[in-house]
Design a protein around this motif. Structure first.
Motif, short mmCIF file in Angstrom:
data_model
loop_
_atom_site.label_atom_id
_atom_site.label_comp_id
_atom_site.label_asym_id
_atom_site.label_seq_id
_atom_site.Cartn_x
_atom_site.Cartn_y
_atom_site.Cartn_z
N GLU A 185 8.33 4.55 -17.41
CA GLU A 185 8.29 5.32 -16.16
C GLU A 185 9.70 5.78 -15.77
OE1 GLU A 185 6.79 7.27 -12.86
OE2 GLU A 185 5.76 6.51 -14.64
N ALA A 186 10.70 4.92 -15.93
CA ALA A 186 12.08 5.33 -15.64
C ALA A 186 12.50 6.49 -16.53
CB ALA A 186 13.03 4.14 -15.82
N ARG A 187 12.11 6.44 -17.79
CA ARG A 187 12.41 7.55 -18.71
C ARG A 187 11.74 8.84 -18.24
NH1 ARG A 187 12.23 3.57 -23.33
NH2 ARG A 187 14.38 3.52 -24.03
N ARG A 188 10.47 8.75 -17.82
CA ARG A 188 9.76 9.95 -17.32
C ARG A 188 10.47 10.53 -16.10
NH1 ARG A 188 5.34 7.18 -19.21
NH2 ARG A 188 4.88 6.07 -17.30
N MET A 189 11.08 9.64 -15.31
CA MET A 189 11.81 10.07 -14.11
C MET A 189 13.23 10.54 -14.43
SD MET A 189 10.63 6.84 -11.72
CE MET A 189 11.65 7.23 -10.31
N ASN A 190 13.63 10.44 -15.72
CA ASN A 190 14.99 10.78 -16.16
C ASN A 190 16.06 9.94 -15.45
OD1 ASN A 190 14.33 12.80 -18.09
ND2 ASN A 190 13.83 14.15 -16.38
N ARG B 50 13.34 3.20 -6.71
CA ARG B 50 14.50 4.09 -6.90
C ARG B 50 15.60 3.72 -5.90
NH1 ARG B 50 13.89 10.02 -8.81
NH2 ARG B 50 16.06 10.43 -9.30
N LEU B 51 16.78 3.43 -6.45
CA LEU B 51 17.93 3.08 -5.62
C LEU B 51 18.94 4.22 -5.52
CD1 LEU B 51 18.52 -0.58 -6.83
CD2 LEU B 51 17.72 0.13 -4.56
N GLY B 52 18.86 5.17 -6.42
CA GLY B 52 19.79 6.29 -6.42
C GLY B 52 19.36 7.31 -7.43
N SER B 53 20.18 8.33 -7.62
CA SER B 53 19.80 9.40 -8.54
C SER B 53 19.79 8.95 -9.99
CB SER B 53 20.74 10.59 -8.38
OG SER B 53 22.07 10.21 -8.70
N ASP B 54 20.54 7.88 -10.30
CA ASP B 54 20.59 7.42 -11.69
C ASP B 54 20.24 5.95 -11.86
OD1 ASP B 54 22.83 6.27 -10.54
OD2 ASP B 54 24.17 6.74 -12.20
N LEU B 55 19.60 5.35 -10.84
CA LEU B 55 19.35 3.91 -10.87
C LEU B 55 18.00 3.56 -10.25
CD1 LEU B 55 20.53 1.01 -11.36
CD2 LEU B 55 21.44 1.15 -9.03
N VAL B 56 17.23 2.75 -10.99
CA VAL B 56 16.00 2.17 -10.45
C VAL B 56 16.06 0.66 -10.65
CG1 VAL B 56 14.46 4.17 -10.71
CG2 VAL B 56 14.75 2.58 -12.62
N GLY C 235 -0.86 -10.00 -13.41
CA GLY C 235 0.56 -9.71 -13.46
C GLY C 235 0.88 -8.39 -12.80
N CYS C 236 2.15 -8.26 -12.38
CA CYS C 236 2.55 -7.02 -11.73
C CYS C 236 4.05 -6.83 -11.83
CB CYS C 236 2.14 -7.03 -10.26
SG CYS C 236 3.01 -8.26 -9.24
N GLY C 237 4.46 -5.63 -11.57
CA GLY C 237 5.87 -5.27 -11.47
C GLY C 237 5.96 -3.88 -10.89
N SER C 238 7.08 -3.58 -10.26
CA SER C 238 7.23 -2.24 -9.69
C SER C 238 8.62 -1.71 -9.97
CB SER C 238 6.97 -2.27 -8.17
OG SER C 238 8.02 -2.92 -7.50
N LEU C 239 8.75 -0.41 -9.78
CA LEU C 239 10.01 0.28 -9.98
C LEU C 239 10.39 0.91 -8.65
CD1 LEU C 239 11.53 0.55 -12.65
CD2 LEU C 239 10.50 2.78 -12.94
N LEU D 20 0.83 -1.20 0.00
CA LEU D 20 0.00 0.00 0.00
C LEU D 20 0.87 1.26 0.00
CD1 LEU D 20 -2.83 1.16 0.01
CD2 LEU D 20 -2.80 1.01 2.51
N ARG D 21 1.95 1.24 0.77
CA ARG D 21 2.85 2.39 0.84
C ARG D 21 3.50 2.68 -0.51
NH1 ARG D 21 7.17 0.70 4.04
NH2 ARG D 21 5.67 0.44 5.70
N HIS D 22 3.77 1.64 -1.30
CA HIS D 22 4.46 1.80 -2.58
C HIS D 22 3.55 1.52 -3.78
CE1 HIS D 22 8.26 2.33 -0.53
NE2 HIS D 22 7.99 1.27 0.19
N ILE D 23 2.25 1.62 -3.59
CA ILE D 23 1.29 1.24 -4.65
C ILE D 23 1.52 2.04 -5.93
CG2 ILE D 23 -0.62 2.81 -4.00
CD1 ILE D 23 -1.00 -0.90 -4.95
N ASP D 24 1.96 3.29 -5.80
CA ASP D 24 2.17 4.13 -6.98
C ASP D 24 3.33 3.65 -7.85
OD1 ASP D 24 0.09 5.76 -6.21
OD2 ASP D 24 1.39 7.26 -5.27
N SER D 25 4.17 2.77 -7.32
CA SER D 25 5.31 2.28 -8.09
C SER D 25 4.97 1.03 -8.90
CB SER D 25 6.49 1.96 -7.16
OG SER D 25 6.21 0.82 -6.37
#
Length: 155
Positions: A96-101, A63-69, A57-61, A40-45
């Motif tokens: 989504e990663a592209r949108r996040m740059n 963020r591990l750092g400024s340039d890595l997911v 099916g499912c998958g999430s993204l 629930l806390r990370h549902i948006d991912s």
């Protein structure tokens, strides 16, 4: 592909279905479990795929750092493998990663061929200290990890 199969961003009402799907993989030791609270806390991912309204099916993204997911919790219900659903989820997460740059997308996996087919390359997992200190430090397999690290560099 069947027209009743659609992908979308996850919603809070998907938590129970997400939990059940992920728990099935976790019980086999091939995915880290996620609590309902964490889901629930990370549902948006999360991206989910439905067939006639049933979550399959499912998958999430994550963020591990400024340039890595990281792609996490990627799975699907039995009977739906080999239909392009996993690739559809990965494509949505890459978008989504592209949108996040974010230029680098990684995963730890047992399904190396799947990720290679989706534009990833095998790499040494030690190049991701962000992952090691975020999740691996808490994993029961941390001293004997048998997952393979893959990465995709986005243009």
């Amino acid at each position: 592909m069947n027209t009743t199969i659609v992908s979308r961003k996850a919603r809070p009402e998907d938590v129970e279905a997400l939990f059940e799907l992920i728990q099935g993989y976790a019980e086999k030791g091939i995915m880290l479990p996620r609590s309902r609270v964490a889901l629930l806390r990370h549902i948006d991912s999360f991206v989910v795929v439905e067939d006639a309204g049933k979550l399959i099916g499912c998958g999430s993204l994550f963020r591990l750092g400024s340039d890595l997911v990281e792609i996490r919790s990627l799975g699907m219900s039995e009977g739906y493998k080999g239909m392009g659903i996993g690739s559809r989820i990965v494509d949505a997460l890459i978008d989504e990663a592209r949108r996040m740059n974010i230029p680098k997308v990684m995963a730890l996996t047992y399904e190396v061929k799947f990720f290679l087919k989706n534009g990833f390359s095998v790499v040494d997992k030690e190049i991701f200290p962000e992952k090691v200190w975020t999740d691996c430090v808490h994993c029961s397999k941390r001293n004997n990890c048998d997952e393979i690290a893959v990465v995709r560099i986005l243009e």
